[in-house]
Design a protein around this motif. Structure first.
Motif, short mmCIF file in Angstrom:
data_model
loop_
_atom_site.label_atom_id
_atom_site.label_comp_id
_atom_site.label_asym_id
_atom_site.label_seq_id
_atom_site.Cartn_x
_atom_site.Cartn_y
_atom_site.Cartn_z
N ILE A 191 0.08 -1.05 10.92
CA ILE A 191 -1.03 -0.25 10.40
C ILE A 191 -0.57 1.19 10.18
N ASP A 192 0.21 1.73 11.12
CA ASP A 192 0.74 3.09 11.00
C ASP A 192 1.57 3.25 9.73
N GLY A 193 2.45 2.29 9.46
CA GLY A 193 3.30 2.36 8.26
C GLY A 193 2.48 2.32 6.99
N ILE A 194 1.47 1.43 6.95
CA ILE A 194 0.61 1.34 5.77
C ILE A 194 -0.13 2.65 5.54
N LEU A 195 -0.66 3.23 6.61
CA LEU A 195 -1.40 4.48 6.47
C LEU A 195 -0.51 5.63 6.02
N ARG A 196 0.69 5.73 6.58
CA ARG A 196 1.59 6.82 6.19
C ARG A 196 2.03 6.68 4.74
N ALA A 197 2.24 5.44 4.31
CA ALA A 197 2.72 5.22 2.94
C ALA A 197 1.62 5.38 1.90
N THR A 198 0.35 5.13 2.28
CA THR A 198 -0.72 5.09 1.28
C THR A 198 -1.90 6.01 1.57
N ASN A 199 -2.19 6.29 2.85
CA ASN A 199 -3.41 6.97 3.27
C ASN A 199 -4.66 6.22 2.81
N VAL A 200 -4.58 4.90 2.70
CA VAL A 200 -5.70 4.08 2.27
C VAL A 200 -6.69 3.94 3.42
N LEU A 201 -7.96 3.76 3.11
CA LEU A 201 -8.97 3.52 4.12
C LEU A 201 -8.98 2.04 4.49
N ILE A 202 -8.73 1.76 5.77
CA ILE A 202 -8.73 0.37 6.23
C ILE A 202 -10.17 -0.15 6.35
N ALA A 203 -11.07 0.68 6.87
CA ALA A 203 -12.46 0.26 7.05
C ALA A 203 -13.06 -0.16 5.70
#
Length: 417
Positions: free
Chosen positions: A193-205
């Motif tokens: 999850i950390d890698g996805i957020l750093r690479a995209t800043n996408v909202l998971i919710a």
């Protein structure tokens, strides 16, 4: 000769290693113990691992124990150059690891650690083990055994053993409960999850999050995604794991159906072609693809590259490929381990248990040199219990002990209703 980016980075790497070490109390205690007992004197250890702050602290334990240690990277994008420099300068291992190197350089680094003619092999993905058996059989006579830390590597090692090709004993660290129950589930779950957020800043919710594979790593990723508010879909080929995912409250369906519904896709199968070009053609525009398996074969990256009519780098570790049919597919970290490549790898707290288990397994291996047969040798349960008890103590947690009567009851078949 070592291969690091720049030794001038060592000060920065040293600070990060020390910070991680403060959160690894079990391994830190082993550093002190090994410094006194010297269990690895005379051993030349070749290690192929992710070059991170947590790995650096295990290197410290092995060197404290008297080992001559050489370290190369198990993934070119997971290497932290400042950490590699600090391991080389401050810990005393010979390091062959440069972030972002090409394939040829990667295998020159593997060759570098093998030049020490190892007596012990520490592997993460089985690259060292398979390279030795395939290309350097002359080294086998000196090797007393090895360990393998990751799921994919253990699969490869077991296949070697089944084929009768494995020429020395290997302890599968990944099979230890103190590794896969915590490292795979909580470590992979968080760093993916950390890698996805750093690479995209996408909202998971609010997103539809597809997890391909429901082993221990997949369980962790699915739980973290759901905890952040995603609607999670699981795809599987194993009916038992698919049933478990269903009863854990996730939607389960074939990948071809999930492809049409997902916003974010994560592969954690340990197998190739978990996401194919046919799947990608069915995805929505802007679908995000990430891999959290060890090797970069789970997403058909070459097919995507060949089929794309346009390639755009959107952010670091975030590239969009536009297919002729229209959708833009966003690939993270070149299809490599996203949590290692785009983030900081596993948290130190879980790697404390993994590397303590690994270090004690190596101590057991060396102490029993010549008595273990070639093939898979399970890590003794006593090692797992020692690590778990030490971790509980570090957390300030006390547990009950069996009374003599309870112990007798568990070993007595005569007592019934």
């Amino acid at each position: 000769m070592s291969m690091v980016r720049d030794l001038a980075l060592a000060d920065e790497g040293g600070r990060k290693i020390a910070f991680a070490g403060r959160r690894m109390p079990v391994l830190s205690a082993l550093v002190d113990r090994f410094a006194e007992t010297k269990p690895f004197v005379g051993q030349r250890i070749a290690a192929c691992l992710h070059v991170t702050t947590e790995t650096a602290n295990m290197c410290r334990a092995l060197v404290a124990g008297g080992a001559e240690l050489s370290l190369c990277a198990s993934n070119p994008l997971s290497t932290k150059d400042d950490v590699a420099a600090a391991i080389q300068r401050d810990i005393g291992a010979e390091v062959f690891a440069i972030h972002g190197c090409d394939r040829d350089t990667f295998y020159r680094q593997v060759q570098g650690v093998l030049d020490v003619r190892p007596t012990v092999v520490v592997d993460d993905g089985a690259d060292l083990t398979t390279t030795i058996h395939n290309d350097y059989p002359q080294l086998l006579d000196d090797i007393i055994g090895g360990t393998e830390v990751t799921s994919t590597g253990v699969l490869r090692i077991r296949n070697m053993a089944t084929d009768g090709a494995l020429r020395y004993p290997v302890l599968p660290t990944n099979d230890a409960a103190t590794k896969h129950l915590f490292d795979n589930r909580y470590g992979t779950g968080q760093n993916t999850i950390d890698g996805i957020l750093r690479a995209t800043n996408v909202l998971i919710a609010g997103s539809t999050f597809v997890v391909i594979g429901y082993g221990w790593c997949g369980r962790g990723v699915a739980a973290r995604a759901r905890g952040m508010g995603a609607r999670v879909i699981v795809t599987e080929v194993d009916p038992i794991r698919a049933l478990e995912a269903k009863l854990d409250g996730f939607e389960v369906m074939p990948m071809m159906d999930a492809a049409e519904r997902g916003d974010v896709f994560v592969t954690v199968t340990g197998n190739r072609d978990a996401i194919t070009l046919d799947h990608m053609r069915r995805m929505r525009d802007g679908a995000i693809l990430a891999n959290s398996g060890h090797f970069d074969v789970e997403i058909a990256v070459a097919d995507l590259t060949d089929a794309a009519v346009e390639r755009r780098e959107l952010r670091p570790n975030c590239v969009e490929y536009v297919l002729p049919s229209g959708p833009g597919i966003i690939l993270l970290a070149e299809g490599r381990l996203v949590g290692q490549s785009a983030a900081e790898a596993h948290p130190a707290e879980v790697m404390d248990m993994t590397f303590a288990t690994q270090a004690l397994a190596l101590q057991y291996l060396v102490a029993n040199a010549g008595r273990l047969q070639p093939g898979i040798v399970e890590i003794p349960r006593a090692v797992e219990d020692e690590v778990a008890r030490a971790k509980l103590t570090a957390y300030g947690v006390r547990i009950d002990e069996l009374s003599p009567g309870q112990q007798q009851y568990l070993t007595d078949w005569r007592v019934g209703t």
